[in-house]
Design a protein around this motif. Structure first.
Motif, mmCIF file in Angstrom:
data_model
loop_
_atom_site.group_PDB
_atom_site.id
_atom_site.type_symbol
_atom_site.label_atom_id
_atom_site.label_comp_id
_atom_site.label_asym_id
_atom_site.label_seq_id
_atom_site.Cartn_x
_atom_site.Cartn_y
_atom_site.Cartn_z
ATOM 1 N N LYS A 79 30.310 -0.668 9.850
ATOM 2 C CA LYS A 79 29.102 -0.543 10.505
ATOM 3 C C LYS A 79 28.576 0.664 10.464
ATOM 4 N N ILE A 80 27.293 0.860 10.485
ATOM 5 C CA ILE A 80 26.487 2.152 10.513
ATOM 6 C C ILE A 80 25.867 2.324 12.012
ATOM 7 N N ALA A 81 26.360 3.133 12.529
ATOM 8 C CA ALA A 81 25.754 3.184 14.096
ATOM 9 C C ALA A 81 24.287 3.477 14.210
ATOM 10 N N PRO A 82 23.829 3.384 15.375
ATOM 11 C CA PRO A 82 22.288 3.666 15.642
ATOM 12 C C PRO A 82 22.213 5.088 15.469
ATOM 13 N N HIS A 83 20.745 5.143 14.584
ATOM 14 C CA HIS A 83 20.244 6.383 14.371
ATOM 15 C C HIS A 83 18.836 6.389 13.748
ATOM 16 N N SER A 84 18.271 7.504 13.906
ATOM 17 C CA SER A 84 16.809 7.534 13.438
ATOM 18 C C SER A 84 16.799 8.441 11.682
ATOM 19 N N ASP A 85 15.996 7.993 11.154
ATOM 20 C CA ASP A 85 15.816 8.708 9.885
ATOM 21 C C ASP A 85 14.680 9.922 10.009
ATOM 22 N N ASN A 86 14.105 10.036 11.278
ATOM 23 C CA ASN A 86 13.395 11.209 11.556
ATOM 24 C C ASN A 86 12.096 11.360 11.185
#
Length: 445
Positions: free
Chosen positions: A352-359
């Motif tokens: 999985k890739i954890a929740p994040h923003s690409d900004n």
């Protein structure tokens, strides 16, 4: 509602953990809200119960007590070099980043993992500004986070927990290096403020020269973005469709939604006609040496350390037009879209890739699914989840907090094509493009 017995709650949580071993407390809480008997269970209780299960707590009925006030330290004054101390850091939600990187390899003689970077705009940087005598420094060793003393355990707490109790040791041998690192970071922050202040007049001049007299007056949104950047002011917004987080924010770009329609963009249909040829080209380039963590490998470690890319268009350069002849040609022919970067992305099985923003609000992202197990690979953007289908495309706004999963037994491969938001004017796009080059150069000085 009826109070749920702790033993019953933990039994259900164990069932959910059997299905998803690295289940986070927010995901667990969301799952429980779909079951009538657990709807009265709060998110903090779920967090505490999950932690109790993982830590092997013997008393399931132990009363939960709230963490210390935001930014409070346990133990009072900062320790001398070589001494242990404890402090607790809090954030309002998981979208707010702690902004601290730690080494993957253990540090002798205490074990734990050394702090390698503290990023401006994060919870740790705010703590350091408010309590310079108790600052977390580069070179400090994190021995435990909420009692977890392994790298994966610590990163899980940083990813999922709203409050993180840190046990820290400062090794004398690292003091000089840590101070130097802190000075360098402070110098860069001061330089960033100066650079962004000086940036705007220069951008106006460039735009005026290329687009004609008066063009510089048409980049007001870019000016405002860089004023915010200079203040380290991050744009955040909670919407019914999910949370947005954008340090690089241009106001007024629309529509604001997690997923954009591909039907509105004819170039998507054109790119799809080449998907099998692009996949064939991908299959001819699966050598491990060609895959990297990308330009942001250090930050990727925090939310998707196994995610790898193979660049097609990065840093304004077509990387290997011979190896990626089909893919490069297909992208170059697209009309109605200005590419920012393109790369193949690989996600290993059962990850999985954890929740994040690409900004960046001025960049949109498209995915062309190439090779994956359909029904087992999905991306959640904001509050909406979609599953990739081979040969199909998605367009997403990655300022919305997003996460991915691959529940299959094989890797997931997609072509990622990031492109300039069509709501930008040509003048704005050129100004931002030039600013990227200037700031990248300033960061290296």
């Amino acid at each position: 509602g009826v109070e749920v017995d702790e033993a019953v709650l933990r039994a259900r949580l164990r069932e959910l953990m059997d299905e998803t071993p690295d289940l986070g407390y927010r995901a667990a809480h969301a799952a429980l809200q779909g079951e009538e008997r657990f709807r009265g269970v709060g998110v903090k209780r779920v967090q505490k119960s999950l932690r109790g299960i993982r830590d092997g707590a013997a008393d399931p009925a132990a009363e939960w007590r709230p963490p210390p006030p935001p930014g409070s330290a346990v133990g009072g004054c900062p320790p001398a070099s070589g001494g242990f101390r404890e402090l607790t850091l809090e954030r309002p939600d998981t979208a707010a980043k702690f902004g601290m990187m730690i080494a993957t390899d253990p540090s002798a003689p205490f074990g734990g993992h050394a702090v390698t970077e503290v990023r401006e705009g994060g919870v740790v940087a705010a703590w350091n500004r408010q309590r310079p005598a108790e600052a977390v420094q580069i070179g400090d060793v994190i021995v435990a986070v909420n009692g977890r003393d392994t790298f994966d355990g610590m990163m899980g707490e940083f990813r999922d927990s709203l409050a993180c109790a840190l046990r820290i040791v400062r090794q004398p041998v690292l003091t000089e290096d840590a101070s130097e690192g802190a000075r360098e970071q402070a110098a860069w922050e001061a330089r960033k403020a100066r650079v962004t202040a000086a940036l705007i007049p220069g951008l106006k001049q460039i735009v005026e020269k290329e687009f004609g007299e008066g063009a510089g007056d048409r980049i007001g949104r870019v000016e405002e973005m860089y004023r915010r950047v200079g203040r380290s002011d991050v744009y955040e917004e909670d919407t019914p469709l999910g949370k947005r987080y954008s340090p690089g924010y241009i106001a007024g770009l629309s529509p604001v939604r997690p997923f954009h329609s591909t039907k509105d963009r004819s170039w998507c249909a054109e790119l799809r006609t080449s998907w099998k040829a692009i996949r064939k080209e991908l299959h001819g380039s699966l050598d491990e040496s060609l895959w990297t963590g990308g330009a942001y490998q250090a930050s990727n470690e925090a939310y998707g350390k196994d995610w790898k890319i193979m660049g097609v268009l990065t840093e304004d350069k077509w990387q290997d037009e011979q190896r990626f002849k089909v893919t490069t040609s297909a992208i170059k022919k697209l009309q109605g879209m200005v590419p920012f970067e393109a790369f193949f992305a690989r996600m290993p099985p059962r990850t999985k890739i954890a929740p994040h923003s690409d900004n960046l609000s001025y960049i949109l992202t498209s995915h062309l699914a190439l090779d994956l197990e359909e029904g087992a690979c999905s991306i959640t953007v904001g509050t909406e989840e979609k599953y990739w289908k081979e040969g199909e495309m998605l367009i997403l706004d990655t300022t919305f907090i997003h996460s991915t999963k691959n529940e299959s037994a094989r890797p997931r491969y997609i072509l990622v094509l990031r492109f300039w938001h069509p709501g930008l004017t040509p003048e704005e796009r050129r100004a931002i493009h030039v600013s990227h080059m200037i700031l990248a150069g300033a960061a290296k000085k």
